[in-house]
Design a protein around this motif. Structure first.
Motif, PDB file in Angstrom:
ATOM      1  N   UNK A   9       0.835  -1.207   0.000  1.00  0.00           N
ATOM      2  CA  UNK A   9       0.000   0.000   0.000  1.00  0.00           C
ATOM      3  C   UNK A   9       0.866   1.251   0.000  1.00  0.00           C
ATOM      4  N   UNK A  10       0.250   2.377  -0.422  1.00  0.00           N
ATOM      5  CA  UNK A  10       1.030   3.617  -0.501  1.00  0.00           C
ATOM      6  C   UNK A  10       1.427   4.132   0.881  1.00  0.00           C
ATOM      7  N   UNK A  11       0.602   3.807   1.903  1.00  0.00           N
ATOM      8  CA  UNK A  11       0.887   4.392   3.223  1.00  0.00           C
ATOM      9  C   UNK A  11       1.840   3.560   4.059  1.00  0.00           C
ATOM     10  N   UNK A  12       2.157   2.360   3.610  1.00  0.00           N
ATOM     11  CA  UNK A  12       3.034   1.497   4.416  1.00  0.00           C
ATOM     12  C   UNK A  12       4.392   2.144   4.737  1.00  0.00           C
ATOM     13  N   UNK A  13       5.107   2.704   3.726  1.00  0.00           N
ATOM     14  CA  UNK A  13       6.403   3.325   4.060  1.00  0.00           C
ATOM     15  C   UNK A  13       6.268   4.463   5.065  1.00  0.00           C
ATOM     16  N   UNK A  14       5.123   5.189   5.006  1.00  0.00           N
ATOM     17  CA  UNK A  14       4.959   6.310   5.932  1.00  0.00           C
ATOM     18  C   UNK A  14       4.694   5.819   7.349  1.00  0.00           C
ATOM     19  N   UNK A  15       3.924   4.712   7.440  1.00  0.00           N
ATOM     20  CA  UNK A  15       3.718   4.100   8.761  1.00  0.00           C
ATOM     21  C   UNK A  15       5.063   3.650   9.330  1.00  0.00           C
ATOM     22  N   UNK A  16       5.886   3.040   8.483  1.00  0.00           N
ATOM     23  CA  UNK A  16       7.227   2.607   8.910  1.00  0.00           C
ATOM     24  C   UNK A  16       8.044   3.806   9.387  1.00  0.00           C
ATOM     25  N   UNK A  17       8.001   4.902   8.616  1.00  0.00           N
ATOM     26  CA  UNK A  17       8.824   6.067   8.958  1.00  0.00           C
ATOM     27  C   UNK A  17       8.392   6.649  10.306  1.00  0.00           C
ATOM     28  N   UNK A  18       7.053   6.726  10.544  1.00  0.00           N
ATOM     29  CA  UNK A  18       6.608   7.371  11.776  1.00  0.00           C
ATOM     30  C   UNK A  18       6.688   6.463  12.998  1.00  0.00           C
ATOM     31  N   UNK A  19       6.393   5.167  12.819  1.00  0.00           N
ATOM     32  CA  UNK A  19       6.412   4.271  13.985  1.00  0.00           C
ATOM     33  C   UNK A  19       7.801   3.666  14.189  1.00  0.00           C
ATOM     34  N   UNK A  20       8.325   2.986  13.149  1.00  0.00           N
ATOM     35  CA  UNK A  20       9.610   2.302  13.300  1.00  0.00           C
ATOM     36  C   UNK A  20      10.779   3.284  13.204  1.00  0.00           C
ATOM     37  N   UNK A  21      10.534   4.474  12.639  1.00  0.00           N
ATOM     38  CA  UNK A  21      11.614   5.451  12.535  1.00  0.00           C
ATOM     39  C   UNK A  21      11.539   6.504  13.614  1.00  0.00           C
ATOM     40  N   UNK A  22      10.516   7.335  13.532  1.00  0.00           N
ATOM     41  CA  UNK A  22      10.422   8.484  14.428  1.00  0.00           C
ATOM     42  C   UNK A  22      10.203   8.061  15.893  1.00  0.00           C
ATOM     43  N   UNK A  23       9.139   7.265  16.151  1.00  0.00           N
ATOM     44  CA  UNK A  23       8.849   6.875  17.531  1.00  0.00           C
ATOM     45  C   UNK A  23       9.984   6.058  18.132  1.00  0.00           C
ATOM     46  N   UNK A  24      10.506   5.091  17.359  1.00  0.00           N
ATOM     47  CA  UNK A  24      11.539   4.196  17.891  1.00  0.00           C
ATOM     48  C   UNK A  24      12.821   4.956  18.222  1.00  0.00           C
ATOM     49  N   UNK A  25      13.027   6.119  17.577  1.00  0.00           N
ATOM     50  CA  UNK A  25      14.218   6.910  17.863  1.00  0.00           C
ATOM     51  C   UNK A  25      13.955   7.919  18.977  1.00  0.00           C
ATOM     52  N   UNK A  26      12.842   8.667  18.838  1.00  0.00           N
ATOM     53  CA  UNK A  26      12.573   9.740  19.809  1.00  0.00           C
ATOM     54  C   UNK A  26      12.245   9.212  21.200  1.00  0.00           C
ATOM     55  N   UNK A  27      11.762   7.986  21.282  1.00  0.00           N
ATOM     56  CA  UNK A  27      11.421   7.435  22.593  1.00  0.00           C
ATOM     57  C   UNK A  27      12.630   7.494  23.537  1.00  0.00           C
ATOM     58  N   UNK A  28      13.835   7.233  23.002  1.00  0.00           N
ATOM     59  CA  UNK A  28      15.042   7.253  23.834  1.00  0.00           C
ATOM     60  C   UNK A  28      15.390   8.662  24.266  1.00  0.00           C
ATOM     61  N   UNK A  29      15.143   9.639  23.370  1.00  0.00           N
ATOM     62  CA  UNK A  29      15.417  11.035  23.721  1.00  0.00           C
ATOM     63  C   UNK A  29      14.471  11.469  24.845  1.00  0.00           C
TER      64      UNK A  29
END
Lengths: 117, 253
Positions: A9-29
């Motif tokens: 789907x078109x939104x899959x990469x964006x879900x990855x970017x926001x959950x597996x990218x942004x959240x997974x990184x910012x959670x530590x900050x």
């Protein structure tokens, strides 16, 4: 939908970017901010944490110089190490001028590269 | 504002007469400097990686702005191109970004103005914790009056973040086939810059020792325990440095 359909789907990469990218990184900050709480700069715990962060960055530095990826990895080890050491020496001689130190290290690297390869 | 703590009342009450905007602009101006250029070099590398992985321009820009930590971005790029599931990708990215936690933690007491800085500001600023901004902050902030530190760093990261995102987008569109020597020289900028600016950021004995231990232990753990090497050398090297500095301090007293 199966997993493969979802990934197409078109939104899959964006879900990855926001959950597996942004959240997974910012959670530590955020955890870092909350853990710092109202601790004082000079407190023993923060002195230790700062030493851990410093040693961590130092090991990133050493890894990037000793085991680099890509085209830099083709250069001989001694060239990279001497570029770093000469950069450091010029940095100290110029009374902590960053531009001068970095420039000297790059000059050694590029000069050595042109001569050796 | 309110919430004036008498303990902090003596802390340079009149130190920032020029206000928030002045310091924000000062931070923006400080970003026209070496760290921004060096970070651009790193992200140009990511742009060509993203092209190979078939990411779109929007995805590349979103990843740059929202993740803002190159190792995590590289891990996510490979997860996207190999079709890994959401959970597995999140775990891999989270593992590569644990290092940001001690960095954010160590920055907070330097950044905040006692009890006056609201927590939401610190949480918002923490998004920009990555090696380059952290080293810049630890080196420059201690010399500024406390009320100036949040706006100064905010101005700095605003310009760095947008200009790096812009350069990444341009690099993605142009797909520069850099000559190898230029690409190699760009890659070398990062460790040399980190090395020199860390040396001028470390004022305490414990940090100077940590720097030395990290430089030695990093490569050793990289050979013995690849994968967990950064965290291991951080914790082992940092603890050794802390312990040794404490021992030296006791001797002197």
């Amino acid at each position: 939908m199966t997993a493969v359909d979802v990934q197409a789907t078109w939104w899959w990469p964006y879900l990855m970017i926001f959950v597996a990218g942004w959240l997974a990184t910012d959670i530590w900050r955020w955890i870092g901010v909350l853990a710092a709480g109202r601790l004082h700069e000079e407190s023993e715990l923060l002195t230790w944490v700062r030493a851990v962060a410093t040693a961590l960055i130092a090991s990133i530095i050493a890894r990037l110089i000793l085991f680099p990826d890509g085209p830099l990895g083709q250069t001989p080890l001694f060239l990279r190490v001497s570029a770093a050491v000469i950069g450091f020496a010029c940095f100290k001689l110029s009374r902590n001028n960053l531009l001068f130190g970095v420039g000297a290290a790059e000059a050694v690297l590029i000069g050595g590269w042109l001569i050796l390869m | 504002m309110g919430n004036r703590n008498p303990v902090h009342e003596h802390q340079q009450e009149d130190a920032a007469p020029v206000g928030w905007f002045h310091w924000f602009v000062a931070g923006v101006r400080a970003a026209f400097s070496l760290p921004t250029v060096i970070l651009m070099g790193g992200f140009i590398g990511f742009a060509s990686l993203a092209r190979e992985a078939d990411l779109s321009l929007l995805q590349v820009v979103l990843m740059t702005v929202f993740i803002w930590a190159l190792p995590s971005i590289v891990v996510l790029t490979s997860a996207l191109s190999t079709g890994v599931g959401l959970f597995a990708a999140a775990i891999a990215v989270a593992l590569s970004s644990i290092r940001l936690m001690p960095m954010a933690m160590a920055l907070m007491p330097v950044l905040r103005d006692g009890h006056r800085t609201p927590r939401w500001q610190l949480l918002a600023m923490s998004h920009f914790v990555a090696v380059t901004a952290w080293v810049f902050a630890m080196r420059t902030l201690p010399e500024l009056p406390r009320p100036a530190r949040v706006p100064y760093l905010a101005g700095f990261v605003c310009l760095v973040n947008t200009s790096v995102a812009l350069v990444t987008a341009i690099a993605y569109l142009l797909v520069p086939q850099l000559p190898e020597i230029v690409a190699g020289a760009l890659v070398m900028l990062t460790p040399v810059y980190f090395l020199l600016s860390m040396l001028s950021a470390t004022r305490q004995v414990s940090d100077q020792l940590a720097m030395g231990f990290g430089l030695v232990l990093g490569p050793l753990f990289h050979l013995w325990a690849p994968g967990g090497d950064l965290l291991l050398s951080g914790i082992v090297g940092g603890s050794m440095a802390y312990g040794l500095a404490r021992l030296l301090r006791r001797r002197r007293v």
